[in-house]
Design a protein around this motif. Structure first.
Motif, PDB file in Angstrom:
ATOM      1  N   GLY B  13      -1.525  68.066  22.625  1.00  0.00           N
ATOM      2  CA  GLY B  13      -2.081  66.956  23.406  1.00  0.00           C
ATOM      3  C   GLY B  13      -3.482  67.241  23.912  1.00  0.00           C
ATOM      4  N   LYS B  14      -4.012  68.417  23.553  1.00  0.00           N
ATOM      5  CA  LYS B  14      -5.276  68.844  24.156  1.00  0.00           C
ATOM      6  C   LYS B  14      -6.454  68.445  23.269  1.00  0.00           C
ATOM      7  CE  LYS B  14      -6.954  72.958  26.421  1.00  0.00           C
ATOM      8  NZ  LYS B  14      -8.155  73.526  26.113  1.00  0.00           N
ATOM      9  N   ASN B  15      -7.333  67.587  23.780  1.00  0.00           N
ATOM     10  CA  ASN B  15      -8.509  67.190  23.000  1.00  0.00           C
ATOM     11  C   ASN B  15      -9.577  68.254  23.119  1.00  0.00           C
ATOM     12  OD1 ASN B  15      -7.355  64.810  22.246  1.00  0.00           O
ATOM     13  ND2 ASN B  15      -8.208  63.673  23.976  1.00  0.00           N
ATOM     14  N   GLY B  34     -23.303  76.509  24.247  1.00  0.00           N
ATOM     15  CA  GLY B  34     -22.437  75.770  25.154  1.00  0.00           C
ATOM     16  C   GLY B  34     -21.547  76.726  25.910  1.00  0.00           C
ATOM     17  N   PRO B  35     -20.972  76.234  27.035  1.00  0.00           N
ATOM     18  CA  PRO B  35     -20.125  77.121  27.832  1.00  0.00           C
ATOM     19  C   PRO B  35     -18.891  77.578  27.053  1.00  0.00           C
ATOM     20  CG  PRO B  35     -20.311  74.928  28.844  1.00  0.00           C
ATOM     21  CD  PRO B  35     -21.076  74.889  27.570  1.00  0.00           C
ATOM     22  N   SER B  36     -18.281  78.643  27.521  1.00  0.00           N
ATOM     23  CA  SER B  36     -17.071  79.166  26.884  1.00  0.00           C
ATOM     24  C   SER B  36     -15.955  78.128  26.995  1.00  0.00           C
ATOM     25  CB  SER B  36     -16.712  80.472  27.584  1.00  0.00           C
ATOM     26  OG  SER B  36     -15.371  80.753  27.387  1.00  0.00           O
ATOM     27  N   GLY B  37     -15.226  77.923  25.900  1.00  0.00           N
ATOM     28  CA  GLY B  37     -14.128  76.957  25.888  1.00  0.00           C
ATOM     29  C   GLY B  37     -14.564  75.531  25.631  1.00  0.00           C
ATOM     30  N   SER B  38     -15.855  75.342  25.307  1.00  0.00           N
ATOM     31  CA  SER B  38     -16.353  73.971  25.124  1.00  0.00           C
ATOM     32  C   SER B  38     -16.035  73.433  23.734  1.00  0.00           C
ATOM     33  CB  SER B  38     -17.861  73.933  25.366  1.00  0.00           C
ATOM     34  OG  SER B  38     -18.509  74.835  24.480  1.00  0.00           O
ATOM     35  N   GLY B  39     -15.572  74.290  22.818  1.00  0.00           N
ATOM     36  CA  GLY B  39     -15.199  73.810  21.484  1.00  0.00           C
ATOM     37  C   GLY B  39     -16.149  74.239  20.386  1.00  0.00           C
ATOM     38  N   SER B  41     -16.397  77.186  18.701  1.00  0.00           N
ATOM     39  CA  SER B  41     -15.696  77.825  17.573  1.00  0.00           C
ATOM     40  C   SER B  41     -14.873  76.791  16.820  1.00  0.00           C
ATOM     41  CB  SER B  41     -14.767  78.927  18.067  1.00  0.00           C
ATOM     42  OG  SER B  41     -15.507  79.957  18.658  1.00  0.00           O
ATOM     43  N   THR B  42     -14.203  75.929  17.549  1.00  0.00           N
ATOM     44  CA  THR B  42     -13.378  74.912  16.897  1.00  0.00           C
ATOM     45  C   THR B  42     -14.241  74.030  16.003  1.00  0.00           C
ATOM     46  OG1 THR B  42     -11.953  74.944  18.832  1.00  0.00           O
ATOM     47  CG2 THR B  42     -11.691  73.098  17.319  1.00  0.00           C
ATOM     48  N   PHE B  43     -15.423  73.658  16.486  1.00  0.00           N
ATOM     49  CA  PHE B  43     -16.347  72.852  15.680  1.00  0.00           C
ATOM     50  C   PHE B  43     -16.688  73.578  14.378  1.00  0.00           C
ATOM     51  CE2 PHE B  43     -20.999  72.321  14.814  1.00  0.00           C
ATOM     52  CZ  PHE B  43     -20.893  71.101  14.164  1.00  0.00           C
ATOM     53  N   MET B  50     -10.979  75.572   8.408  1.00  0.00           N
ATOM     54  CA  MET B  50     -10.063  76.619   8.852  1.00  0.00           C
ATOM     55  C   MET B  50      -9.134  75.997   9.883  1.00  0.00           C
ATOM     56  SD  MET B  50     -10.987  79.323   7.215  1.00  0.00           S
ATOM     57  CE  MET B  50     -10.421  80.780   8.076  1.00  0.00           C
ATOM     58  N   GLU B  51      -9.650  75.050  10.639  1.00  0.00           N
ATOM     59  CA  GLU B  51      -8.801  74.162  11.441  1.00  0.00           C
ATOM     60  C   GLU B  51      -8.892  72.795  10.783  1.00  0.00           C
ATOM     61  OE1 GLU B  51      -7.054  75.247  13.840  1.00  0.00           O
ATOM     62  OE2 GLU B  51      -8.080  77.040  14.600  1.00  0.00           O
ATOM     63  N   ASP B  52      -7.751  72.161  10.574  1.00  0.00           N
ATOM     64  CA  ASP B  52      -7.789  70.815   9.993  1.00  0.00           C
ATOM     65  C   ASP B  52      -8.229  69.821  11.052  1.00  0.00           C
ATOM     66  OD1 ASP B  52      -6.935  71.369   7.379  1.00  0.00           O
ATOM     67  OD2 ASP B  52      -4.883  71.636   8.103  1.00  0.00           O
TER      68      ASP B  52
HETATM   69  N1  LIG Z   1      -5.317  77.263  17.949  1.00  0.00           N
HETATM   70  C1  LIG Z   1      -5.460  76.694  19.161  1.00  0.00           C
HETATM   71  N2  LIG Z   1      -4.396  76.159  19.785  1.00  0.00           N
HETATM   72  C2  LIG Z   1      -4.537  75.579  20.987  1.00  0.00           C
HETATM   73  N3  LIG Z   1      -5.685  75.496  21.672  1.00  0.00           N
HETATM   74  C3  LIG Z   1      -6.787  76.009  21.103  1.00  0.00           C
HETATM   75  C4  LIG Z   1      -6.733  76.638  19.818  1.00  0.00           C
HETATM   76  N4  LIG Z   1      -7.976  77.068  19.495  1.00  0.00           N
HETATM   77  C5  LIG Z   1      -8.762  76.707  20.541  1.00  0.00           C
HETATM   78  N5  LIG Z   1      -8.052  76.083  21.505  1.00  0.00           N
HETATM   79  C6  LIG Z   1      -8.594  75.547  22.760  1.00  0.00           C
HETATM   80  O1  LIG Z   1      -9.710  74.779  22.458  1.00  0.00           O
HETATM   81  C7  LIG Z   1     -10.698  74.952  23.449  1.00  0.00           C
HETATM   82  C8  LIG Z   1     -12.018  75.281  22.785  1.00  0.00           C
HETATM   83  O2  LIG Z   1     -11.922  76.543  22.188  1.00  0.00           O
HETATM   84  P1  LIG Z   1     -13.112  77.193  21.354  1.00  0.00           P
HETATM   85  O3  LIG Z   1     -13.503  76.236  20.299  1.00  0.00           O
HETATM   86  O4  LIG Z   1     -12.666  78.525  20.937  1.00  0.00           O
HETATM   87  O5  LIG Z   1     -14.243  77.291  22.444  1.00  0.00           O
HETATM   88  P2  LIG Z   1     -15.590  78.128  22.414  1.00  0.00           P
HETATM   89  O6  LIG Z   1     -15.734  78.746  21.077  1.00  0.00           O
HETATM   90  O7  LIG Z   1     -16.650  77.127  22.721  1.00  0.00           O
HETATM   91  O8  LIG Z   1     -15.479  79.137  23.509  1.00  0.00           O
HETATM   92  C9  LIG Z   1     -10.228  76.027  24.379  1.00  0.00           C
HETATM   93  O9  LIG Z   1      -9.762  75.404  25.565  1.00  0.00           O
HETATM   94  C10 LIG Z   1      -9.090  76.660  23.656  1.00  0.00           C
HETATM   95  O10 LIG Z   1      -8.098  77.068  24.554  1.00  0.00           O
END
Ligand SMILES: Nc1ncnc2c1ncn2[C@@H]1O[C@H](COP(=O)(O)OP(=O)(O)O)[C@@H](O)[C@H]1O
Ligand SMILES: [Mg+2]
Lengths: 236, 274
Positions: B13-15, B34-39, B41-43, B50-52
């Motif tokens: 449920g986490k955007n 960007g700040p830590s946890g801002s997304g 790495s996910t981007f 690597m993430e769908d």
């Molecule tokens: N595999 C995952 N499952 C659940 N939450 C995730 C996963 N990967 C990242 N998150 C969440 O997504 C948010 C962004 O993470 P991330 O992209 O790693 O941030 P950043 O690289 O900017 O520090 C964080 O709150 C993290 O907890």
């Protein structure tokens, strides 16, 4: 009842003059055959099951496969291996009209059985490998299975080698039940010598010694293998 | 080259990414901060799936690779990735790390040509007019030898040719990351994604990695880099992007980005890190 020396003489007579050693060699061969082939089959099955169990389960196929694997593991860990042997040989084999010797059935059953145990060992091994290894494989464009085979599983095997060795030793010792399905193993061979000479003490002691030597040799082999595999951790 | 359209990602449920759109052209060097946890790495990890992604499109050379039906492995070979923790293959020597994927891919191609030829041969048995076989110009041995040579060249480039046959555990962090970068280069990618490539390094090793990245930038490699090295961003990037709470809040050339930040949250962020 003679003294211990007389018993030894009797055993040697049976062993050499009456060709007891032929039976013992046959038993030794079968014991090793069942344990080695059983372990190899077990490692293959175990690796497949372990892989299914660590795959993410968002999609339907992995979930179905996972359920099948759980059932398999529960079945083979939940029943004694003697029961599995008896059912395979006296129930399933006639049912399907198969022609297999006791040794062949034993190899199959030991393989299926150790597959269930090896899967748990292997799963631990795979989980012990850093997730970044799989990611790096996928990132250079290797498929999931290629990354597992070339990168993750070799590292997993290295980590679990001692545990797999214990599984092998357990298998060697467990083979002493295959006489239930008419296969000649060490137990059958020494029992044969014992019942023909009416003297069981020395044959059984020698049997125990052979098992001990086998286990010690295997332990040594594992140590050597570990040492050669550990070269990737050593500093040059 | 890469056209990201309205990219979304949520975990359960986490955007985490809330509609990111950005265009990357050939030769671009885009730094993401960007700040830590801002997304961040996910981007980056969504760019090569690597993430769908859970929404939006990633058009890479005209193909939407976010579509689960595409064979992502083929596209990933055109996109290198460098990780914070290097992720060199521990069971392979340095040179094997570099050669593994290219050798595998070329051998696979060779096998597929051979399979096709076999099919043609079988069908030729029943044809009047024989169809010609596909030409085969290489062998398994030649592929290996060529890639070995190419990998040695890459190692020479980073001055580590004497480390070719050692295992990664014997390298320093900086050496590991430089090997990881040339491992990505060995596939001749069109773009390389870097996720905080210097964050896990001891300070004295940061320079050697950044220098290698600068050299790649000079050669015109397209790069997308998540980093906290502001000096590097200022010097090398042609565009800096600020991500917060899964959105791009500012995107500008470095002079403007650092000299005249408009978004208040970026101003706040910069005041803390600079
Ligand atoms: N595999 C995952 N499952 C659940 N939450 C995730 C996963 N990967 C990242 N998150 C969440 O997504 C948010 C962004 O993470 P991330 O992209 O790693 O941030 P950043 O690289 O900017 O520090 C964080 O709150 C993290 O907890
Ligand atoms: Mg991150």
């Amino acid at each position: 009842m003679g003294g211990f020396g007389a018993k030894v003489d009797k055993f040697i007579e049976m062993f050499i003059t009456y060709k007891g050693y032929v039976k013992v060699l046959e038993g030794l061969r079968n014991t090793l055959l069942i344990a080695v082939l059983g372990l190899l089959i077990g490692i293959v099955i175990g690796t497949l099951i372990a892989t299914v169990r660590v795959v993410p389960k968002y999609k339907r196929l992995p979930r179905v496969l996972n359920a099948i694997c759980s059932f398999y593991v529960a079945l083979f860990r939940g029943t004694p291996i003697v029961v599995q042997l008896l059912i395979a040989y006296y129930v399933l084999l006639p049912l399907f009209g198969g022609h297999m010797t006791g040794v062949e059935v034993a190899i199959l059953v030991f393989g299926l059985n150790s597959g269930a145990y090896a899967s748990e060992i292997m799963r631990g091994g795979i989980l012990s490998v850093d997730g970044g290894q799989l990611e790096a494989g996928r990132a250079v464009g290797l498929s999931f299975s290629t990354s597992m085979i070339k990168i993750v599983i070799p590292q997993a095997v290295k980590n679990i080698l001692p545990t797999l060795g214990n599984e092998f030793i357990a298998l060697i010792k467990d083979t002493s039940v295959v006489s239930f399905v008419g296969a000649t193993d060490l137990y059958v061979a020494f029992n044969y010598i014992g019942s023909n000479s009416y003297e069981f003490m020395v044959p059984y002691i020698v049997m125990a010694l052979i098992y001990i030597v086998l286990v010690l040799l295997i332990s040594l082999g594992i140590k050597l293998m570990e040492r050669s595999l550990r070269k990737s951790d050593r500093r040059h | 080259m890469i056209d990201v359209i309205d990219l979304e990602k949520h975990f359960g449920g986490k955007n985490v990414l809330n509609g990111i759109s950005v265009k990357i052209e050939k030769g671009d060097i885009m730094v993401v901060i960007g700040p830590s946890g801002s997304g961040k790495s996910t981007f980056l990890r969504c760019l090569n799936c690597m993430e769908d992604p859970t929404g939006g499109q990633i058009i890479f050379n005209g193909v939407d690779i976010a579509d689960p039906k595409v064979n992502i492995n083929i596209h990933r070979r055109r996109m290198g990735m460098v990780f914070q923790h290097f992720n060199l293959f521990n069971n392979k020597t340095v040179i094997e790390n570099i050669m593994l994927a290219p050798v595998y891919v070329e051998k696979q191609m060779l096998r597929s040509i051979k399979r096709t030829n076999f099919g043609i041969k079988v069908k030729n048995l029943f044809r009047k007019e024989k169809k010609p076989l596909l030409p085969i110009e290489t062998t398994q041995e030649k592929i290996k030898a060529d890639q070995h040579e190419a990998a040695m060249q890459l190692l020479k480039r980073i001055g580590l040719e004497d480390k070719a046959d050692v295992y990664p555990s014997t390298l320093s962090g900086g050496q590991k990351q430089r090997v990881a970068i040339v491992r990505a280069l060995a596939m001749n990618p069109e773009v390389i994604l870097f996720d905080e490539p210097t964050s896990a390094l001891d300070p004295e090793m940061v320079g050697e990695v950044l220098d290698l990245m600068k050299a790649l930038a000079k050669e015109g490699m397209t790069m997308i880099i998540v980093t906290h090295e502001m000096g590097f961003a200022r010097e090398v990037a042609n565009r800096v992007v600020f991500i917060d709470e899964g959105q791009i809040l500012e995107s500008a050339p470095p002079e403007e980005f650092f000299g005249n930040p408009k978004n208040p949250r970026l101003q706040d962020f910069l005041s803390k890190v600079l």
